[in-house]
Design a protein around this motif. Sequence first.
Motif, PDB file in Angstrom:
ATOM      1  N   UNK A   1       0.787  -1.224   0.000  1.00 20.99           N
ATOM      2  CA  UNK A   1       0.000   0.000   0.000  1.00 20.99           C
ATOM      3  C   UNK A   1       0.820   1.275   0.000  1.00 20.99           C
TER       4      UNK A   1
ATOM      5  N   UNK B   1       3.124   2.335  -2.077  1.00 22.24           N
ATOM      6  CA  UNK B   1       3.242   2.970  -3.390  1.00 22.24           C
ATOM      7  C   UNK B   1       1.953   3.668  -3.793  1.00 22.24           C
ATOM      8  N   UNK B   2       0.849   3.109  -3.338  1.00 26.46           N
ATOM      9  CA  UNK B   2      -0.425   3.747  -3.683  1.00 26.46           C
ATOM     10  C   UNK B   2      -0.548   5.094  -2.987  1.00 26.46           C
TER      11      UNK B   2
ATOM     12  N   UNK C   1       1.967   6.871  -2.090  1.00 24.17           N
ATOM     13  CA  UNK C   1       2.946   7.740  -2.744  1.00 24.17           C
ATOM     14  C   UNK C   1       2.334   8.372  -4.000  1.00 24.17           C
ATOM     15  N   UNK C   2       1.673   7.531  -4.790  1.00 28.56           N
ATOM     16  CA  UNK C   2       1.030   8.037  -6.002  1.00 28.56           C
ATOM     17  C   UNK C   2      -0.062   9.028  -5.674  1.00 28.56           C
TER      18      UNK C   2
ATOM     19  N   UNK D   1       1.275  12.425  -5.046  1.00 27.42           N
ATOM     20  CA  UNK D   1       1.542  13.228  -6.240  1.00 27.42           C
ATOM     21  C   UNK D   1       0.272  13.955  -6.667  1.00 27.42           C
ATOM     22  N   UNK D   2      -0.829  13.228  -6.648  1.00 23.00           N
ATOM     23  CA  UNK D   2      -2.086  13.817  -7.093  1.00 23.00           C
ATOM     24  C   UNK D   2      -2.507  14.935  -6.145  1.00 23.00           C
TER      25      UNK D   2
ATOM     26  N   UNK E   1      -0.597  16.655  -4.214  1.00 26.88           N
ATOM     27  CA  UNK E   1       0.356  17.745  -4.397  1.00 26.88           C
ATOM     28  C   UNK E   1      -0.085  18.654  -5.540  1.00 26.88           C
ATOM     29  N   UNK E   2      -0.503  18.036  -6.630  1.00 28.01           N
ATOM     30  CA  UNK E   2      -0.955  18.825  -7.785  1.00 28.01           C
ATOM     31  C   UNK E   2      -2.231  19.580  -7.462  1.00 28.01           C
TER      32      UNK E   2
ATOM     33  N   UNK F   1       4.365  30.817 -16.185  1.00 22.73           N
ATOM     34  CA  UNK F   1       5.377  30.064 -16.900  1.00 22.73           C
ATOM     35  C   UNK F   1       4.922  28.621 -17.075  1.00 22.73           C
ATOM     36  N   UNK F   2       4.516  28.257 -18.258  1.00 17.98           N
ATOM     37  CA  UNK F   2       3.976  26.912 -18.430  1.00 17.98           C
ATOM     38  C   UNK F   2       5.023  25.809 -18.416  1.00 17.98           C
ATOM     39  N   UNK F   3       6.312  26.147 -18.270  1.00 17.16           N
ATOM     40  CA  UNK F   3       7.283  25.054 -18.221  1.00 17.16           C
ATOM     41  C   UNK F   3       7.296  24.393 -16.853  1.00 17.16           C
ATOM     42  N   UNK F   4       6.740  25.061 -15.845  1.00 19.94           N
ATOM     43  CA  UNK F   4       6.698  24.449 -14.524  1.00 19.94           C
ATOM     44  C   UNK F   4       5.710  23.293 -14.532  1.00 19.94           C
ATOM     45  N   UNK F   5       5.986  22.320 -13.660  1.00 22.28           N
ATOM     46  CA  UNK F   5       5.161  21.121 -13.769  1.00 22.28           C
ATOM     47  C   UNK F   5       3.914  21.153 -12.892  1.00 22.28           C
TER      48      UNK F   5
ATOM     49  N   UNK G   1      -2.170  26.861 -15.446  1.00 23.94           N
ATOM     50  CA  UNK G   1      -1.850  27.840 -16.488  1.00 23.94           C
ATOM     51  C   UNK G   1      -2.874  27.740 -17.610  1.00 23.94           C
TER      52      UNK G   1
ATOM     53  N   UNK H   1       4.164  20.489 -23.994  1.00 26.80           N
ATOM     54  CA  UNK H   1       5.194  21.529 -23.922  1.00 26.80           C
ATOM     55  C   UNK H   1       6.212  21.363 -25.040  1.00 26.80           C
TER      56      UNK H   1
ATOM     57  N   UNK I   1       4.733   8.374  -9.132  1.00 31.03           N
ATOM     58  CA  UNK I   1       3.328   8.034  -9.350  1.00 31.03           C
ATOM     59  C   UNK I   1       3.162   6.573  -9.746  1.00 31.03           C
TER      60      UNK I   1
ATOM     61  N   UNK J   1       1.523  -0.735  -7.042  1.00 28.94           N
ATOM     62  CA  UNK J   1       1.239  -2.179  -6.947  1.00 28.94           C
ATOM     63  C   UNK J   1       0.250  -2.656  -7.998  1.00 28.94           C
TER      64      UNK J   1
END
Lengths: 379, 369
Positions: free
Chosen positions: A46, A48-49, A51-52, A55-56, A58-59, A69-73, A77, B137, B189, B194
């Motif tokens: 669990x 890794x799930x 962790x993934x 990421x979501x 965080x976004x 600046x659209x180069x940022x991830x 924008x 991009x 990500x 798993x």
Amino acid sequence: MSNDTLTHSVTFTEAPAALTVVVDPTPQIARGSAVIVERRRPKAAGWSLLQGLGVVVDHWRKSFRKLDDPTQIAGTFTTEYPEERLPLPEAYRNMPILLFDDATGHELCTSCFQCQRICPPQVIHMTQAKDPETGKPVPAVSEFIIEYDACMSCGFCAEVCPFDAIKMDHDFELSTANHPSLTVHKAGLLRPVSYYQSIAPTFWAEAEASAYKKLEANKKRRPASIGIAPQMIEQVKAAHELRDDQQEADSPPAPVAIAPALDAGRAATPATASAAPAASDGDLPTDKAARLAAIRARNEAKKAAEQAAPAQAQPAAEGAATALTTPDAPLTDALPAASERTAPPAPATPDAPLDEKAARLAAIRARNAAKKAAQAEEE
Amino acid sequence: MITTDELQINIGPQHPSTHGVFRMLLTVDGETVVHLEPVFGYLHRNHEQLAEVNTYLQNMPYTDRLDYFNSMANNHAYALAVEKLAGIEVPERAEYIRVLMVELTRILNHAGALGFMINDMGAWQTPLAFGIREREKILDLFELVSGARMMCNYFRFGGVVRDIPDEFIPRMKKLMIAMPAYMDELERLLRENEILLARSEGIGILPREVAVSYGVTGPVLRGSGIAYDIRKAEPYSIYDRFDFDVPVGSVGDVYDRFLVRIEEMRQSRRILEQIIEQLPDASGGHINPKARQNVRPPVGDAYARVESPKGELGFYLVSDGGTKPYRYKVRAPSFINLTPLGDMCRGYKVADIVVILGSIDIVMGEVDR
């Protein structure tokens, strides 16, 4: 890491190929090496799930930040099209357009057929303009058609054009429910030079000097209103009408010379050597000049007769317009065929006026009417 | 007593996860695939014959439409073939610009391919959005130089159509700075996920012997553990000037192909960094001024190949001395990589074959031509 660390078990219904692929001892590769990619296992069930999911999340958290600046991830924008628009790069190419000079209304195109020849899907069709007086080709187009629906936007036409007359437009909002409208005629293709300058300033700056130099040279070879963009014709009409009137007032010598020249064409008598149309061929031998004059006169008479014929059907203005704008039809009479030299003069249509001057006037009127009809159709 | 029988079913030709119009004729025993026959040809558009009635230059925009994800790589292979045939030299700067575009193409292709592969696993849209975001991009950069995002038509014989504009390198440097963070994020990500492991580990194993016997190339071959990369094996253009590694897999399953692609993106970024460093010193212009675009190559033939993001992309041209190729043949990596699909899928479940197909990374425009 090597494959022996691959400790997880895999079960198959019928094990197709065992997980025993042996990797070569790392081969020697110039300026680099072969690296075996690392097959990681999650640290805990669990993990890794989560962790993934991190990421979501965080976004999501960063999505409240508006970025320029659209180069940022991460961050937002979004451009609110159609209210907001991203600037298009100068090189952007969508569909080809033709250019005309803002000041004089002259089109830059000289109908050199380069774009028509290179077009990979063959969607460009053009007809070279002819001088109604002499029947000679003029460096201008009488009709130019691009099938936007089949154009692949490769940009070759703009690349090969030696006169910078055809360029790639930036307008991409071309969707329509009316499919035939995507076969675009000359009036729909023409844009002022200032428009192209506004969308591609540095590209035009590079091309400007040579484009105008070539245009100036070509303008001298365009009689009357030939080569003037239909959009501009109203503005330059007054001046040209004046010139047309003058030409018609001056013209009597020519028709007078034509009648004997018709006979001279067969007999090639040197008596007609002084015929008006041959004025520019002063240094030719006399008999040659006479023959030339005769041929020209004959071509002109023939053309007048041909153009007078559609004049009868003029009330059906739409029909005339289509005849003028159908891709195939005008191509056939693009050039006065040299092979007609020996052919007898074309038999005049029974309804055509016998008087040469009247025929020519009818031809001019028919042409103008057809042009107007085409214009009306475009609008 | 209940008797069971094998069943023949079709997947496609319009299945949403078949990456184009493609049909798989399956023979299944319950959920297990006994036999799979790939059926292509639905997208055939006479590309090779069409090329024989076009001039050499006129074919350039048509190569964009082969593998529409990688128009730059297609342009490169075709330009190399014509240059070999006609003996056209390419200035150094043009070579750098070409490699720059092609490596950007590799990153965008892999970003898209990973996203679509995970889409096929059922992770609907979210990972794909992560992949597509970076791709966009790079497409913006392509639009800046060539005027089009996908159908670039940027390469010409002897160079590229126009030099890169001034704002290109600063924009690209920014992208280069952001890229490692993006790749780390993609790995965070997905790499140890798993669900992804369960769907990809040990699935669709392509043993190296089988891969070689089918002529498979690209990340699929490298995933099977063979370090074969044309950029290293037969360096074309200026690939002998760059340091980069060739990632290989150890098992040859879907997961290895996934990992190889992620690593290749990192290696491409390494090449791009070296290009940015060396580009200002490169001699020559963006195109060889002596090169005529309206080429009439001497009688003969030529084969040029590149390591396209999907594998070996080759163009074989035969010239009869005219302005049009006498014969024009495309060696398309997607097509060759698709042929062992039957072997890769045998013994797995029906749900796995969609993932296996996604891991090959095919574009039907190139398969059917």
